[in-house]
Design a protein around this motif. Sequence first.
Motif, short mmCIF file in Angstrom:
data_model
loop_
_atom_site.label_atom_id
_atom_site.label_comp_id
_atom_site.label_asym_id
_atom_site.label_seq_id
_atom_site.Cartn_x
_atom_site.Cartn_y
_atom_site.Cartn_z
N TRP A 15 0.85 -1.18 0.00
CA TRP A 15 0.00 0.00 0.00
C TRP A 15 0.89 1.24 0.00
CZ3 TRP A 15 0.06 -3.69 3.89
CH2 TRP A 15 0.84 -3.39 5.01
N THR A 16 0.27 2.38 -0.31
CA THR A 16 0.97 3.66 -0.23
C THR A 16 0.79 4.26 1.16
OG1 THR A 16 0.35 4.00 -2.54
CG2 THR A 16 1.30 5.88 -1.37
N ARG A 17 -0.44 4.18 1.67
CA ARG A 17 -0.73 4.70 3.00
C ARG A 17 -1.84 3.88 3.64
NH1 ARG A 17 -0.25 9.73 2.18
NH2 ARG A 17 0.40 9.55 0.02
N ARG A 18 -1.81 3.83 4.96
CA ARG A 18 -2.77 3.02 5.70
C ARG A 18 -3.37 3.84 6.85
NH1 ARG A 18 0.79 -1.64 8.61
NH2 ARG A 18 -1.31 -2.32 9.16
N GLY A 19 -4.55 3.43 7.32
CA GLY A 19 -5.23 4.19 8.36
C GLY A 19 -5.06 3.64 9.76
#
Length: 283
Positions: free
Chosen positions: A212-216
């Motif tokens: 992924w590029t970014r995660r929450g």
Amino acid sequence: MIKLHPRLQLDPDAASERRWPVTGHPLTLKVTAAWHALALVGCATAPEMWPWWLAGTAVNHATVTIAGLWPRSTLLGPNWTCLPAIPRNANAIALTLDDGPDPVVTPQVLDLLDAYQVRATFFLIGERARRYPTLTREIVARGHSVENHSQKHVHTFSVTGMGALSREINAAQRTLTELTGERPAFFRAPAGLRNVLLEPVLQKFDLRLAAWTRRGFDTRERDPEVVAQRLLRDLAPRDILLLHDGDAATTDDGQPVLLSVLPRVIDAAKKQGLHFVTLREAF
């Protein structure tokens, strides 16, 4: 009962039509194997230098271990951390959801995605998909992609040998193919953690690793605003976003965080002129 195309009824590792090129073992694995062979020969021919052989082996193990603990690393083989840089992805981003299906959360997510006309990529755990076959088929029926997130999602996945990795991935590949009629094209390791032996197994089953590029961090963060800001900070074309419809954290009023986060993320992305695609659509 879904009738599978004859090609999909084959053993996944024997598929005649591959999506991904066979690139051979990654350089890191070759170097690791070469060093171990050299160290063994060195210990036999120059045993007095054993501290150096041991130190070199320790450095090698530390390097590949750290690479495996870094989900976005490409040191252990190809790894999608963003969408391919091709014209049709110029304003595209991908929403990916892990650890489902969940009988309570996933149907609500599907309804929400329908309302926003967004397609997503669901990385499903094989055992959960088998437990909820109708829901698994519903994901595909609504236009989303189902991909491989292992059969059992065991926490020891990243320290597993090649044989066990093959069994775990093959079991999920068979389960998801049988239930949906579509052979998964992507794999995401449990928690994103892996080892140097994974890439040869993925090539065997014609799978490509996707991070992924970014995660929450929405499995432990209960504040939707915090989760949304982690995803939206510096949001850019070709990003891959990670959320969870399985094991999702809940807000103070007991609602899954994901259901509050998705509308914020989708609205913000559309205001930036971005549109959502599945990982399959992106390649």
